[in-house]
Design a protein around this motif. Sequence first.
Motif, mmCIF file in Angstrom:
data_model
loop_
_atom_site.group_PDB
_atom_site.id
_atom_site.type_symbol
_atom_site.label_atom_id
_atom_site.label_comp_id
_atom_site.label_asym_id
_atom_site.label_seq_id
_atom_site.Cartn_x
_atom_site.Cartn_y
_atom_site.Cartn_z
ATOM 1 N N PRO A 211 0.804 -1.227 0.000
ATOM 2 C CA PRO A 211 0.000 0.000 0.000
ATOM 3 C C PRO A 211 0.833 1.271 0.000
ATOM 4 C CG PRO A 211 -0.029 -1.032 2.173
ATOM 5 C CD PRO A 211 0.668 -1.987 1.252
ATOM 6 N N PHE A 212 1.999 1.224 0.642
ATOM 7 C CA PHE A 212 2.849 2.411 0.720
ATOM 8 C C PHE A 212 4.263 2.058 0.308
ATOM 9 C CE2 PHE A 212 -0.073 3.204 4.464
ATOM 10 C CZ PHE A 212 -0.912 4.057 3.767
ATOM 11 N N GLY A 213 4.825 2.918 -0.551
ATOM 12 C CA GLY A 213 6.236 2.844 -0.844
ATOM 13 C C GLY A 213 6.671 1.555 -1.496
ATOM 14 N N SER A 214 7.942 1.389 -1.525
ATOM 15 C CA SER A 214 8.585 0.206 -2.085
ATOM 16 C C SER A 214 9.965 0.137 -1.463
ATOM 17 C CB SER A 214 8.691 0.304 -3.602
ATOM 18 O OG SER A 214 9.547 1.371 -3.952
ATOM 19 N N ASP A 215 10.658 -0.940 -1.793
ATOM 20 C CA ASP A 215 11.998 -1.089 -1.229
ATOM 21 C C ASP A 215 12.943 0.025 -1.671
ATOM 22 O OD1 ASP A 215 11.530 -3.460 0.232
ATOM 23 O OD2 ASP A 215 11.553 -4.586 -1.644
ATOM 24 N N SER A 216 12.624 0.707 -2.786
ATOM 25 C CA SER A 216 13.511 1.742 -3.306
ATOM 26 C C SER A 216 13.146 3.138 -2.805
ATOM 27 C CB SER A 216 13.479 1.734 -4.842
ATOM 28 O OG SER A 216 12.176 2.001 -5.305
ATOM 29 N N GLU A 217 11.986 3.281 -2.158
ATOM 30 C CA GLU A 217 11.549 4.600 -1.704
ATOM 31 C C GLU A 217 12.252 4.945 -0.393
ATOM 32 O OE1 GLU A 217 7.357 6.976 -0.853
ATOM 33 O OE2 GLU A 217 7.385 5.063 -1.907
ATOM 34 N N GLY A 218 12.409 6.244 -0.153
ATOM 35 C CA GLY A 218 13.090 6.696 1.043
ATOM 36 C C GLY A 218 12.370 6.296 2.327
ATOM 37 N N LEU A 219 13.155 6.007 3.349
ATOM 38 C CA LEU A 219 12.612 5.552 4.637
ATOM 39 C C LEU A 219 11.647 6.574 5.225
ATOM 40 C CD1 LEU A 219 12.717 3.412 6.901
ATOM 41 C CD2 LEU A 219 14.623 4.693 7.889
ATOM 42 N N TYR A 220 12.026 7.848 5.182
ATOM 43 C CA TYR A 220 11.173 8.882 5.779
ATOM 44 C C TYR A 220 9.820 8.946 5.066
ATOM 45 C CZ TYR A 220 9.235 13.365 7.094
ATOM 46 O OH TYR A 220 8.383 14.348 7.532
ATOM 47 N N ALA A 221 9.829 8.879 3.736
ATOM 48 C CA ALA A 221 8.581 8.974 2.970
ATOM 49 C C ALA A 221 7.640 7.810 3.309
ATOM 50 C CB ALA A 221 8.884 8.994 1.470
ATOM 51 N N ILE A 222 8.204 6.613 3.457
ATOM 52 C CA ILE A 222 7.377 5.454 3.803
ATOM 53 C C ILE A 222 6.786 5.614 5.192
ATOM 54 C CG2 ILE A 222 7.412 2.969 4.229
ATOM 55 C CD1 ILE A 222 9.670 2.791 2.140
ATOM 56 N N MET A 223 7.606 6.003 6.140
ATOM 57 C CA MET A 223 7.126 6.171 7.525
ATOM 58 C C MET A 223 6.076 7.270 7.610
ATOM 59 S SD MET A 223 10.841 5.718 9.380
ATOM 60 C CE MET A 223 10.296 6.090 11.032
ATOM 61 N N ASP A 224 6.278 8.334 6.846
ATOM 62 C CA ASP A 224 5.310 9.432 6.833
ATOM 63 C C ASP A 224 3.962 8.953 6.280
ATOM 64 O OD1 ASP A 224 4.875 12.360 7.240
ATOM 65 O OD2 ASP A 224 4.467 12.285 5.085
ATOM 66 N N SER A 225 3.993 8.119 5.236
ATOM 67 C CA SER A 225 2.754 7.578 4.674
ATOM 68 C C SER A 225 2.040 6.678 5.671
ATOM 69 C CB SER A 225 3.061 6.786 3.396
ATOM 70 O OG SER A 225 3.553 7.626 2.380
ATOM 71 N N ILE A 226 2.791 5.840 6.382
ATOM 72 C CA ILE A 226 2.183 4.943 7.376
ATOM 73 C C ILE A 226 1.476 5.750 8.455
ATOM 74 C CG2 ILE A 226 2.706 3.261 9.196
ATOM 75 C CD1 ILE A 226 4.985 2.241 7.368
ATOM 76 N N LEU A 227 2.069 6.859 8.838
ATOM 77 C CA LEU A 227 1.491 7.671 9.919
ATOM 78 C C LEU A 227 0.323 8.531 9.457
ATOM 79 C CD1 LEU A 227 4.765 8.874 11.679
ATOM 80 C CD2 LEU A 227 3.132 7.193 12.555
ATOM 81 N N LYS A 228 0.342 8.991 8.209
ATOM 82 C CA LYS A 228 -0.608 10.022 7.802
ATOM 83 C C LYS A 228 -1.628 9.595 6.741
ATOM 84 C CE LYS A 228 2.712 13.746 8.749
ATOM 85 N NZ LYS A 228 3.505 14.846 8.146
#
Length: 595
Positions: A211-228
């Motif tokens: 649902p969010f991100g991929s292995d190549s996406e930045g860690l911060y962007a993935i965590m931000d998506s999980i939270l928001k």
Amino acid sequence: MELEKGSVIQNYIIEDLLGEGGMGKIYLAREELTERRVAMKMLNTALVRDDEFVRRFVAEARILSGLLNPNIVTLYNFFRFSGTFFMVLEFAEGETLKNLIKKTGLLPEERALLILSRIASGLKYAHSKNIIHRDIKPSNIIVGAGDEVKITDFGIAKIMGDLSFTLAGTKLGTVLYMSPEQVLADKSIDHRSDIYSLGVTFYEMLTGRLPFGSDSEGLYAIMDSILKKEIPDPREIYPYITPDTVALLKKMTEKERENRYADFDSLLKDIRQIIKRLPELTGSFPAQQELRETTAAASAQSAETAAAGAEVQGTDKNENARSSGDSEKAPELKNETPTAVKPEPAKNSPYRKAREGVITEFAEVEGGTFLMGNDGRFDQLVKKMFKTVKVTEGMPNEKPAHEVTVRSFLVSVTPVTVRQFLEFCRVTDHPVPVEPPWGFHGDDPVVNVSFKDAEAFCRWSSTRLLTEAEWEFAAAGGMKSQGFKFSGSNNLDECGWYLKNSKGTVKGVGLLKPNELGLFDMSGNVWEWCADFYSDNWYAESPRENPSGPKEGVYRVLRGGSAFSREDFCRIFTRDSALPGHFYQTIGFRVARDL
């Protein structure tokens, strides 16, 4: 420390290396006295001097020693040998759920629910022992024969109430599957975190992607998506998932854990109710009842007579109906053996298998940006047919031309054939289509199928219909497009069956020139159902990235023209529509899968 084949560790004989990771290696071994095959997990010798890793490895062994459940790998032994630690575990035959999804793509809803229920049962047991896994993800689930599951890797599992194991501020687990409270390194993580991670795993089973991100996406962007961000509706990827399953997924993945399932008992109760009701929820092939209520009799007129009034904006409006006395047995194919046989692969086309013996050949369509719609290049064709339309305007529903970006996907090289659809009917007892005047021939594209029939086939074969944007992108040749007005040529006689060359009948698939992607019959032969609702003015409001049509509507999109169509209806950007419960002897479909 490297273990060679034949090495003996205590009374275990090493047979093969199964895998390795940051913490160590896993070997296939055989117990010397009992001949039992086991998995032997060895801690990386470089980590033995790290107290935190040793403590984690020992904690995993202690946790597993207290767990005995058919859905969790069993610990047989734990010991120290030659300067490092070894766990001897049950050897779970099968493959990881991650590899299964990678190999097959998204899983059918019923299968995904069954696997989900078995994982949930194992976690329910673990939680009854006050164990939180904290790293639930497809690569930690082994799927064996009959879709039996084994949960593995309790390496960062936590005993509820024990705050000493995780250092303050430390986040353990795979970020892509983390719950919001794990992202925040909340010290009070409980079993509802596992429910969230299991929900993300379920989303991946249903859609073939995260649902969010991929292995190549930045860690911060993935965590931000999980939270928001809310978990996307899986029907944006695969539109045939039932609302009850979508609601289940949503409740598993709520941001606030108080809004999730309170425990695994309540989750399992809902899963089992959906599984029990799934035939009812899907209509057990929803076209059946609606179509059997259709009263118009099957057209008996000849193909030439049908063609004379067949195309009203490109569609045969002479409706054919299935009678309530349809045979339950699939009819024999004309001059052919009526068994399911793989069609001959199209030459020089890339392919991937979907369901063995059913859809055997897919072309990979690399994603990209293209100009969708009619930019005026071929308006002269329209003027010949519609005298009142200005050359500069073309057909209004083809305008305005606009840039669209689509993601990569797989598409069947040909439309679904009679042979393939009859195999589906044979296996599922789905109603057999009305036989067209020219008869059933195995390699002909199937016709007299409604949109709902096509949906049912897709559910069964783990495929989906193309969106309208995907269809036009593929028909135009994708990123390899040479700008033809038909799919593969500017001369329709080279690439498509239409009114002038078909002699009033559809033809076997793959007989004419393919387009730039190796796709056959996208111009002419049969109109093809697309997943989108139809709107005349959709292009004026369509989003530019991966559009999937209006949110609601009455009609569904048709593309490509048919063997009864005039030339202008076979252009790559010609649009038409039909009611989803109706079927015609000019309409078939092809299928797609996500990469």
